[in-house]
Design an enzyme around this catalytic site. Structure first.
Site, PDB file in Angstrom:
ATOM      1  N   SER A  11       0.853  -1.191   0.000  1.00  0.00           N
ATOM      2  CA  SER A  11       0.000   0.000   0.000  1.00  0.00           C
ATOM      3  C   SER A  11       0.882   1.232   0.000  1.00  0.00           C
ATOM      4  O   SER A  11       1.662   1.447   0.943  1.00  0.00           O
ATOM      5  CB  SER A  11      -0.894  -0.001   1.243  1.00  0.00           C
ATOM      6  OG  SER A  11      -1.399   1.311   1.446  1.00  0.00           O
ATOM      7  N   HIS A  36      -1.564  -1.379  -4.034  1.00  0.00           N
ATOM      8  CA  HIS A  36      -2.796  -1.012  -3.326  1.00  0.00           C
ATOM      9  C   HIS A  36      -2.814   0.503  -3.134  1.00  0.00           C
ATOM     10  O   HIS A  36      -1.893   1.085  -2.555  1.00  0.00           O
ATOM     11  CB  HIS A  36      -2.800  -1.748  -1.984  1.00  0.00           C
ATOM     12  CG  HIS A  36      -4.032  -1.577  -1.173  1.00  0.00           C
ATOM     13  ND1 HIS A  36      -5.153  -2.378  -1.337  1.00  0.00           N
ATOM     14  CD2 HIS A  36      -4.330  -0.723  -0.161  1.00  0.00           C
ATOM     15  CE1 HIS A  36      -6.073  -2.024  -0.451  1.00  0.00           C
ATOM     16  NE2 HIS A  36      -5.608  -1.014   0.262  1.00  0.00           N
ATOM     17  N   ASP A  38      -4.939   3.664  -1.553  1.00  0.00           N
ATOM     18  CA  ASP A  38      -5.982   3.995  -0.569  1.00  0.00           C
ATOM     19  C   ASP A  38      -6.575   5.365  -0.829  1.00  0.00           C
ATOM     20  O   ASP A  38      -5.894   6.385  -0.689  1.00  0.00           O
ATOM     21  CB  ASP A  38      -5.375   3.944   0.833  1.00  0.00           C
ATOM     22  CG  ASP A  38      -5.057   2.524   1.248  1.00  0.00           C
ATOM     23  OD1 ASP A  38      -6.000   1.721   1.341  1.00  0.00           O
ATOM     24  OD2 ASP A  38      -3.872   2.210   1.453  1.00  0.00           O
ATOM     25  N   MET A  40      -9.155   8.141   0.324  1.00  0.00           N
ATOM     26  CA  MET A  40      -9.901   8.572   1.529  1.00  0.00           C
ATOM     27  C   MET A  40     -10.433   9.984   1.320  1.00  0.00           C
ATOM     28  O   MET A  40      -9.738  10.836   0.755  1.00  0.00           O
ATOM     29  CB  MET A  40      -8.976   8.551   2.748  1.00  0.00           C
ATOM     30  CG  MET A  40      -8.279   7.220   2.971  1.00  0.00           C
ATOM     31  SD  MET A  40      -7.370   7.215   4.520  1.00  0.00           S
ATOM     32  CE  MET A  40      -6.462   5.675   4.367  1.00  0.00           C
ATOM     33  N   HIS A  69      -8.690   0.963  -3.275  1.00  0.00           N
ATOM     34  CA  HIS A  69      -9.519   0.768  -2.081  1.00  0.00           C
ATOM     35  C   HIS A  69     -10.226   2.081  -1.773  1.00  0.00           C
ATOM     36  O   HIS A  69      -9.597   3.047  -1.324  1.00  0.00           O
ATOM     37  CB  HIS A  69      -8.578   0.340  -0.933  1.00  0.00           C
ATOM     38  CG  HIS A  69      -9.258   0.115   0.367  1.00  0.00           C
ATOM     39  ND1 HIS A  69      -8.558  -0.083   1.552  1.00  0.00           N
ATOM     40  CD2 HIS A  69     -10.579   0.032   0.713  1.00  0.00           C
ATOM     41  CE1 HIS A  69      -9.415  -0.255   2.549  1.00  0.00           C
ATOM     42  NE2 HIS A  69     -10.641  -0.183   2.068  1.00  0.00           N
ATOM     43  N   MET A  71     -12.266   4.346   0.318  1.00  0.00           N
ATOM     44  CA  MET A  71     -12.791   4.634   1.667  1.00  0.00           C
ATOM     45  C   MET A  71     -13.462   6.001   1.606  1.00  0.00           C
ATOM     46  O   MET A  71     -12.993   6.992   2.168  1.00  0.00           O
ATOM     47  CB  MET A  71     -11.634   4.609   2.680  1.00  0.00           C
ATOM     48  CG  MET A  71     -11.156   3.196   2.975  1.00  0.00           C
ATOM     49  SD  MET A  71      -9.503   3.153   3.674  1.00  0.00           S
ATOM     50  CE  MET A  71      -8.565   3.266   2.163  1.00  0.00           C
ATOM     51  N   MET A 140     -10.990  -5.843   6.493  1.00  0.00           N
ATOM     52  CA  MET A 140     -10.148  -4.836   7.148  1.00  0.00           C
ATOM     53  C   MET A 140      -9.730  -5.364   8.510  1.00  0.00           C
ATOM     54  O   MET A 140     -10.581  -5.696   9.346  1.00  0.00           O
ATOM     55  CB  MET A 140     -10.925  -3.528   7.342  1.00  0.00           C
ATOM     56  CG  MET A 140     -11.166  -2.705   6.093  1.00  0.00           C
ATOM     57  SD  MET A 140      -9.674  -2.218   5.216  1.00  0.00           S
ATOM     58  CE  MET A 140      -8.774  -1.264   6.443  1.00  0.00           C
ATOM     59  N   ASP A 178      -6.323  -6.400   4.878  1.00  0.00           N
ATOM     60  CA  ASP A 178      -5.695  -5.076   4.851  1.00  0.00           C
ATOM     61  C   ASP A 178      -5.622  -4.478   6.253  1.00  0.00           C
ATOM     62  O   ASP A 178      -6.650  -4.228   6.876  1.00  0.00           O
ATOM     63  CB  ASP A 178      -6.538  -4.170   3.926  1.00  0.00           C
ATOM     64  CG  ASP A 178      -5.953  -2.785   3.740  1.00  0.00           C
ATOM     65  OD1 ASP A 178      -4.823  -2.534   4.185  1.00  0.00           O
ATOM     66  OD2 ASP A 178      -6.654  -1.950   3.127  1.00  0.00           O
TER      67      ASP A 178
HETATM   68  C1  DX5 Z   1      -5.822   1.737   6.086  1.00  0.00           C
HETATM   69  C2  DX5 Z   1      -5.555   1.359   4.668  1.00  0.00           C
HETATM   70  C3  DX5 Z   1      -4.443   0.399   4.507  1.00  0.00           C
HETATM   71  C4  DX5 Z   1      -3.108   0.888   5.016  1.00  0.00           C
HETATM   72  C5  DX5 Z   1      -2.433  -0.310   5.578  1.00  0.00           C
HETATM   73  O1  DX5 Z   1      -7.001   2.442   6.150  1.00  0.00           O
HETATM   74  O2  DX5 Z   1      -6.692   0.799   4.060  1.00  0.00           O
HETATM   75  O3  DX5 Z   1      -4.337  -0.050   3.161  1.00  0.00           O
HETATM   76  O4  DX5 Z   1      -2.283   1.465   4.046  1.00  0.00           O
HETATM   77  O5  DX5 Z   1      -1.281   0.117   6.209  1.00  0.00           O
HETATM   78  P1  DX5 Z   1      -0.537  -0.807   7.265  1.00  0.00           P
HETATM   79  O6  DX5 Z   1      -0.082  -2.031   6.509  1.00  0.00           O
HETATM   80  O7  DX5 Z   1       0.595   0.052   7.736  1.00  0.00           O
HETATM   81  O8  DX5 Z   1      -1.524  -1.147   8.352  1.00  0.00           O
HETATM   82 ZN    ZN Z   2      -6.338  -0.168   2.063  1.00  0.00          ZN
END
Ligand code: DX5
Ligand code: ZN
Length: 222
Positions: A11, A36, A38, A40, A69, A71, A140, A178
């Site tokens: 990620s 990956h 993320d 947000m 992903h 969010m 998650m 994740d």
């Molecule tokens: C958190 C994200 C993850 C994050 C994971 O909300 O969805 O993808 O990057 O990071 P680590 O592996 O550090 O928990």
């Molecule tokens: Zn993620």
């Protein structure tokens, strides 16, 4: 499950965004299978990250498939923008989408793999009525919003539950996990039924980024 077919998805949330291309090259060098990303929005989760523009830029600098992903609230309004930006996989949070079934079908119609993401407090039952519409379920194992959080141990049992449902229904659905993935827990995660593991801080905060990706694979294939 032997772990030999496991896919590793670093990620980039924990990468140095000032040197994103170099960081991604290091993950590729270590044998990453996916990237990956993320997304947000500051509403669904208390953090703001990247939009389609960055996904499109990343798509231009990597040969790896992009695992996006989402969010965000109202993901149905944004899936097309991320598909156009180059997403190969898109996960949508069950908690954020009023018309989950319709949105998953729309993603798949564009030839993109569709996934449902579940927060740690969201029951596995939320997958029941969309299981035929998805290519993967994202469990998650931290509360979404930030990298570097500790793995929630109950997630292992949840992965098992999802695996049982998939076997029982005889569907071709992968399990992605994740949050908080490290060499200390990845064996249990894969042993419980995960096919794809996301790792952010474990990979990008390491001194040796390619070595960190390799070490995850070594632990599960040993
Ligand atoms: C958190 C994200 C993850 C994050 C994971 O909300 O969805 O993808 O990057 O990071 P680590 O592996 O550090 O928990
Ligand atoms: Zn993620």
């Amino acid at each position: 499950m032997t772990g030999s077919g496991i896919r590793i998805a670093p990620s980039v949330l924990s990468a140095d965004f000032g040197h994103l291309a170099d960081q991604i090259a290091l993950a590729e060098e270590g044998g990453a299978d996916l990237l990956h990303l993320d997304v947000m929005d500051g509403h669904f989760v208390p953090n703001i990250t990247v939009g389609p523009m960055i996904v499109e830029a990343v798509d231009r600098i990597t040969r790896l498939p992009l695992d996006v992903h989402l969010m965000i609230d109202n993901p149905e309004s944004y899936v097309n923008a991320f598909i156009e930006a180059g997403a190969d996989m898109i996960s949508i949070h069950a908690e954020a989408c009023r018309h989950l079934h319709r949105t998953l079908v729309a993603v798949r119609e564009k030839g993109v793999a569709a996934g449902v993401a579940l927060n740690p407090s969201t029951p596995v039952m939320n997958l029941v009525n969309v299981l035929e519409e998805i290519d993967f379920a994202l469990v998650m194992s931290v509360n979404p919003g930030f990298g570097g959080q500790a793995f929630i141990p109950q997630s292992v049992e949840k992965i098992r539950e999802v695996r049982e449902m998939i076997v029982e229904r005889d569907v071709n659905v992968e399990i992605e996990v994740d949050g908080g993935v490290t060499t200390a827990n990845v064996r249990d995660i894969v042993g419980a039924g995960a096919d794809i593991v996301v790792a952010g801080s474990f990979v990008f905060k390491a001194d040796d980024v390619p070595g960190a990706v390799r070490s995850l694979r070594e632990v599960v294939t040993a």
